[in-house]
Design an enzyme around this catalytic site. Sequence first.
Site, short mmCIF file in Angstrom:
data_model
loop_
_atom_site.label_atom_id
_atom_site.label_comp_id
_atom_site.label_asym_id
_atom_site.label_seq_id
_atom_site.Cartn_x
_atom_site.Cartn_y
_atom_site.Cartn_z
N TYR A 1 0.72 -1.55 0.20
CA TYR A 1 0.10 0.30 0.12
C TYR A 1 0.86 1.37 -0.15
CZ TYR A 1 -3.80 3.80 0.93
OH TYR A 1 -4.62 5.16 1.62
N TRP B 1 1.15 5.55 -1.76
CA TRP B 1 0.69 6.92 -2.98
C TRP B 1 1.62 6.57 -4.28
CZ3 TRP B 1 -2.33 11.67 -2.74
CH2 TRP B 1 -3.98 11.40 -2.36
N1 LIG Z 1 -0.84 8.36 12.40
C1 LIG Z 1 -1.85 8.58 11.47
N2 LIG Z 1 -1.27 7.64 10.50
C2 LIG Z 1 -1.71 8.24 9.16
C3 LIG Z 1 -2.94 8.63 8.64
C4 LIG Z 1 -3.39 9.29 9.77
O1 LIG Z 1 -4.53 10.38 9.69
N3 LIG Z 1 -3.03 9.20 11.46
N4 LIG Z 1 -3.42 8.99 7.65
C5 LIG Z 1 -3.48 7.17 6.47
C6 LIG Z 1 -3.26 7.66 5.34
S1 LIG Z 1 -4.55 8.26 5.07
C7 LIG Z 1 -2.42 7.49 3.89
S2 LIG Z 1 -3.40 7.31 2.31
C8 LIG Z 1 -1.06 6.83 4.53
C9 LIG Z 1 -0.52 6.86 3.63
O2 LIG Z 1 1.35 6.09 3.40
P1 LIG Z 1 1.85 6.08 2.67
O3 LIG Z 1 1.58 6.16 1.45
O4 LIG Z 1 2.56 4.52 2.64
O5 LIG Z 1 2.97 7.54 2.30
P2 LIG Z 1 3.76 7.97 1.51
O6 LIG Z 1 5.11 8.32 2.24
O7 LIG Z 1 3.09 8.63 0.43
O8 LIG Z 1 4.62 6.70 0.79
C10 LIG Z 1 4.66 6.56 -1.07
C11 LIG Z 1 6.90 5.80 -0.76
O9 LIG Z 1 6.49 5.72 -2.34
C12 LIG Z 1 7.55 6.31 -2.62
N5 LIG Z 1 7.33 6.55 -4.10
C13 LIG Z 1 7.63 7.43 -4.86
N6 LIG Z 1 8.08 7.99 -5.59
C14 LIG Z 1 8.05 6.37 -6.18
C15 LIG Z 1 8.27 5.41 -7.04
O10 LIG Z 1 8.20 6.32 -8.48
N7 LIG Z 1 8.68 4.15 -7.36
C16 LIG Z 1 8.82 3.29 -6.23
N8 LIG Z 1 9.52 2.71 -5.90
N9 LIG Z 1 8.72 4.21 -5.05
C17 LIG Z 1 8.20 5.89 -5.67
C18 LIG Z 1 7.60 7.36 -1.28
O11 LIG Z 1 9.85 7.29 -1.60
C19 LIG Z 1 7.21 7.04 -0.56
O12 LIG Z 1 8.26 6.09 0.44
O13 LIG Z 1 -0.61 7.34 5.70
C20 LIG Z 1 -1.85 6.66 6.55
N10 LIG Z 1 -1.42 6.63 8.47
N1 LIG Z 2 -0.51 19.23 2.62
C1 LIG Z 2 -1.44 17.20 2.63
N2 LIG Z 2 -2.66 16.95 2.26
C2 LIG Z 2 -2.96 15.96 2.31
C3 LIG Z 2 -2.08 14.11 2.74
C4 LIG Z 2 -1.03 14.78 2.83
O1 LIG Z 2 -0.39 13.98 3.35
N3 LIG Z 2 -0.63 15.73 3.01
N4 LIG Z 2 -2.93 13.46 2.55
C5 LIG Z 2 -4.10 12.77 1.77
C6 LIG Z 2 -4.42 11.59 1.78
S1 LIG Z 2 -3.33 10.12 1.61
C7 LIG Z 2 -5.68 11.92 2.56
S2 LIG Z 2 -6.38 10.05 2.79
C8 LIG Z 2 -6.30 13.13 3.24
C9 LIG Z 2 -6.80 12.95 4.42
O2 LIG Z 2 -7.67 14.04 4.54
P1 LIG Z 2 -8.41 14.50 6.52
O3 LIG Z 2 -8.85 12.72 6.66
O4 LIG Z 2 -10.26 14.98 6.37
O5 LIG Z 2 -7.04 14.72 6.89
P2 LIG Z 2 -6.63 14.69 8.87
O6 LIG Z 2 -5.89 15.18 8.82
O7 LIG Z 2 -6.50 12.70 8.66
O8 LIG Z 2 -7.96 15.07 9.53
C10 LIG Z 2 -8.40 16.52 8.53
C11 LIG Z 2 -8.87 17.28 10.50
O9 LIG Z 2 -9.67 16.22 11.30
C12 LIG Z 2 -9.96 17.00 12.32
N5 LIG Z 2 -10.19 15.74 13.29
C13 LIG Z 2 -9.39 14.57 13.74
N6 LIG Z 2 -10.43 13.61 14.50
C14 LIG Z 2 -11.57 14.70 14.79
C15 LIG Z 2 -12.37 14.35 15.78
O10 LIG Z 2 -12.87 12.86 16.25
N7 LIG Z 2 -14.07 14.71 15.30
C16 LIG Z 2 -13.82 15.72 15.13
N8 LIG Z 2 -15.00 16.51 14.39
N9 LIG Z 2 -12.69 16.38 13.93
C17 LIG Z 2 -11.47 15.67 13.69
C18 LIG Z 2 -8.85 17.55 13.04
O11 LIG Z 2 -9.14 18.57 13.33
C19 LIG Z 2 -7.77 17.02 11.25
O12 LIG Z 2 -7.15 18.39 11.48
O13 LIG Z 2 -5.66 13.82 3.05
C20 LIG Z 2 -4.51 14.15 2.03
N10 LIG Z 2 -4.20 15.84 1.89
MO LIG Z 3 -5.33 8.73 3.05
#
Ligand SMILES: Nc1nc2c(c(=O)[nH]1)N[C@H]1C(S)=C(S)[C@@H](COP(=O)(O)OP(=O)(O)OC[C@H]3O[C@@H](n4cnc5c(=O)[nH]c(N)nc54)[C@H](O)[C@@H]3O)O[C@H]1N2
Ligand SMILES: Nc1nc2c(c(=O)[nH]1)N[C@H]1C(S)=C(S)[C@@H](COP(=O)(O)OP(=O)(O)OC[C@H]3O[C@@H](n4cnc5c(=O)[nH]c(N)nc54)[C@H](O)[C@@H]3O)O[C@H]1N2
Ligand SMILES: [Mo]
Length: 756
Positions: A101, A103
């Site tokens: 998994y 991005w």
């Molecule tokens: N505590 C906490 N944890 C979270 C979240 C949260 O809200 N709170 N959010 C979750 C969510 S929504 C998500 S989507 C995940 C995201 O988690 P990931 O998608 O695993 O995070 P990234 O850092 O985007 O990892 C992408 C990796 O791909 C590599 N990469 C980029 N381009 C290429 C390429 O062309 N080839 C290869 N081989 N590698 C490449 C980058 O260097 C990087 O290491 O994290 C989750 N974890």
């Molecule tokens: N800059 C930036 N943008 C991103 C990403 C990134 O890595 N960087 N990741 C992308 C990805 S993979 C995803 S999935 C999306 C995720 O997008 P979201 O899920 O919308 O993002 P989060 O930052 O996890 O959460 C947004 C807000 O929810 C609020 N929140 C947390 N817990 C609670 C709760 O219990 N109740 C309420 N009411 N609010 C709460 C927090 O204050 C937090 O700031 O973002 C995407 N956009």
């Molecule tokens: Mo995500």
Amino acid sequence: MKYTAAHWGAYRIEGDALRPLDDDPRPSRIGRGWLSAARDRNSRILAPMVRDGWLDGDDGKGRGRDGYREMTWDEANALVAREIRCVRKAHGNQAIFGGSYGWASAGRFHHAQSQMRRFLNLVGGFTASHETYSHAAAEVLFPHILGLSNRGMFDAMTSLSLVGKHCDLLLAFGGISERTAQVASSGVTRHDIGGPLAQMQARGGRVVNVSPRGSDLPGAEWLSIRPGTDAALLLALSHEVVAAGRADEDFLTTRTSGWPAWRAYLLGETDGQAKSADWAAPLCDLPAEDIRALARALSDSRSMIAVNWGLQRADHGEQVIWAALGLACILGQIGQPGTGFGFGYGSTTPVGRPMRWIGWPSVSQGQNPVTEAIPVARIADMLLNPGGAYRFNGEERSYPDIRLVYWCGGNPFHHHQDLIRLEQAWIRPETVIVQDHSWTATARRADIVLPATTPFERDDLMINRRDPSLLYMSKMQEPMGQARDDHEIFRGIARHFGVEEAFTEGRDAEGWLRHLWARAQGVAQEAGFALPAFETFRDEGRFDVPDAFDETVAFEGFVADPEAHPLNTESGRITLHNQTIAGFGLEDCPGHPSWLMPAESLLTAEAGELHLISGQPDTRLHSQNDRGSEAQGDKIGGREPAALHPETAARHGLAAGDILRLWNARGACLAGLRLDPLLRRDCVALATGAWFDPQEVGGDRLEVHGNPNVLTLDKGCSELSQGNIAHTALVRVEKWTGPLPALSVDRPPRIAGRAE
Ligand SMILES: Nc1nc2c(c(=O)[nH]1)N[C@H]1C(S)=C(S)[C@@H](COP(=O)(O)OP(=O)(O)OC[C@H]3O[C@@H](n4cnc5c(=O)[nH]c(N)nc54)[C@H](O)[C@@H]3O)O[C@H]1N2
Ligand SMILES: Nc1nc2c(c(=O)[nH]1)N[C@H]1C(S)=C(S)[C@@H](COP(=O)(O)OP(=O)(O)OC[C@H]3O[C@@H](n4cnc5c(=O)[nH]c(N)nc54)[C@H](O)[C@@H]3O)O[C@H]1N2
Ligand SMILES: [Mo]
């Protein structure tokens, strides 16, 4: 004109610099740190590597500690092929975990996971993963209650422009944040989320941010709710509208099923507890009178109930989205322009953007002969409990026995919860192979490390259905060190299995781009417009889809005529009590939206515990670009900033700029203190993505950089979805007074023959 693109934006290449597109109203700050991150020789993997301890047969114990030695590509390809062959022979292909998994990067052809799956499928397949870290609870629940697929969560949402024009009261749970709207999977050319909300406010409409953070929607009214209690507020709002006799009984009777059962729960007929404003007020830490006033306002106005994705990344995350949908049904405004129910506005750029959806082609991944697959966030459980039983969406399942992990384009030591537990699980497999361009925490825990290129080092196409422009992504520099494109890496391994021709179909990278473009031309033709010749596109670099903006009203057809356009649910309608889910008999996900106490909550906390909000970082995409200038410039003493309310900081004897230690029973990390008066006093906010850097400090294991996933809880939302619960965690904070340990992730691991 030359362009390149990333999940956070599109750029013109001007000599050695990147310039955001002229027509991007608010370019992302993430892009400012991209080039410096991609060119940092201390973070880039410069050659294929093998881990010392693995060669000595250390059973995985040295992962994360060991040094590496370089290999040639020929040696690396042969070694990877040998390992896959051994595991296949001894245990079968399901012993290979290729869930992988993550991005990765934007670009249609050089999509790391697609390339990996295409290769693994040709050599017998692999155990896969399903759903996402983003919104697994919704992905499993929505098909039951709304008949909505993953794709529908983007395409079928009511356009925000219609909210701007028609809505009078927008209740935004978790806000609608420009921070997260910086990003769109596969590339984005324009950032423009704020306009409709300003338009709504200019018309005198009310925008209410229901969140522990005021900054989730600046300029809105702020209802500072206790985190994890939103489902209780939604039940109370529903109860108050029903008790006032204002429920839309016609909508409920003709467009939903199961209303009598849910109504009985709301009114307390089933459990003796009416879900009234007075009941919810102490749970949510909001005045009962405010809840009643809000309920009246909702039924008096054209209203929209919007929930961001983050709310369902929490224990019982299904309940809050189901309750929000339930309230919207009671208000009866679904299917009208700009009102009803919305999911994910702001959580990425494209949700709610008016769009003409075009299904552009992609590289075929082939068919996976292995049917084994796990819910994506159950990776540590799987590695720790081979054969162990678990439940998922009504099925009784058991975990496969994984011997080889192949990760390409993702970073589990960023994304997973309770990383100290994942480290223990990660020792289990015999072999871990990681393909990345950078020395991520996952690459540092691999036995075989293969260096990939970044988008700057290859040509590609940005063509995705969620953006109105197509870009030719031009190579800007030569690959760093010995890095190869993922496609090229798999081609080299495929040769050892005699499937090189099947893998490449006789095309080189340019051949594939031409092939994809030719298919895209066919798609465009069907959609009624023509794409230019490949060479023209390559020279001009950009094509704007004509008439790209189309507004959507969610569930319009169904609401207008539910008999003619039934939903794909058990009743053909929105299910407020779902018989299938009720039939699963799950304690943690009953048959209708319910209030369930989370595994950790301020409601059951001990004195001194704070709720941890570990949302998405403003300066990077997850862990990507953490080593770049933008994220580095935001650090405090080299550590990730953690936010506290000024009064909370003072109570702990902390001042802005101090280093603090955050800890709970699962782990501990350091961070730099930033004050935020717009954060609840009982919360601490530490964004995800600081490169994981656990060290032995004074006899304790301490993550020294500020990675919140040493503190989060590794548990499924419920036995229905098994989604992650990153937003459910309690922690304590204190001032760090010891010497500040140096980071280790700012340089590569030890490499034989290279100076430290
Ligand atoms: N505590 C906490 N944890 C979270 C979240 C949260 O809200 N709170 N959010 C979750 C969510 S929504 C998500 S989507 C995940 C995201 O988690 P990931 O998608 O695993 O995070 P990234 O850092 O985007 O990892 C992408 C990796 O791909 C590599 N990469 C980029 N381009 C290429 C390429 O062309 N080839 C290869 N081989 N590698 C490449 C980058 O260097 C990087 O290491 O994290 C989750 N974890
Ligand atoms: N800059 C930036 N943008 C991103 C990403 C990134 O890595 N960087 N990741 C992308 C990805 S993979 C995803 S999935 C999306 C995720 O997008 P979201 O899920 O919308 O993002 P989060 O930052 O996890 O959460 C947004 C807000 O929810 C609020 N929140 C947390 N817990 C609670 C709760 O219990 N109740 C309420 N009411 N609010 C709460 C927090 O204050 C937090 O700031 O973002 C995407 N956009
Ligand atoms: Mo995500």
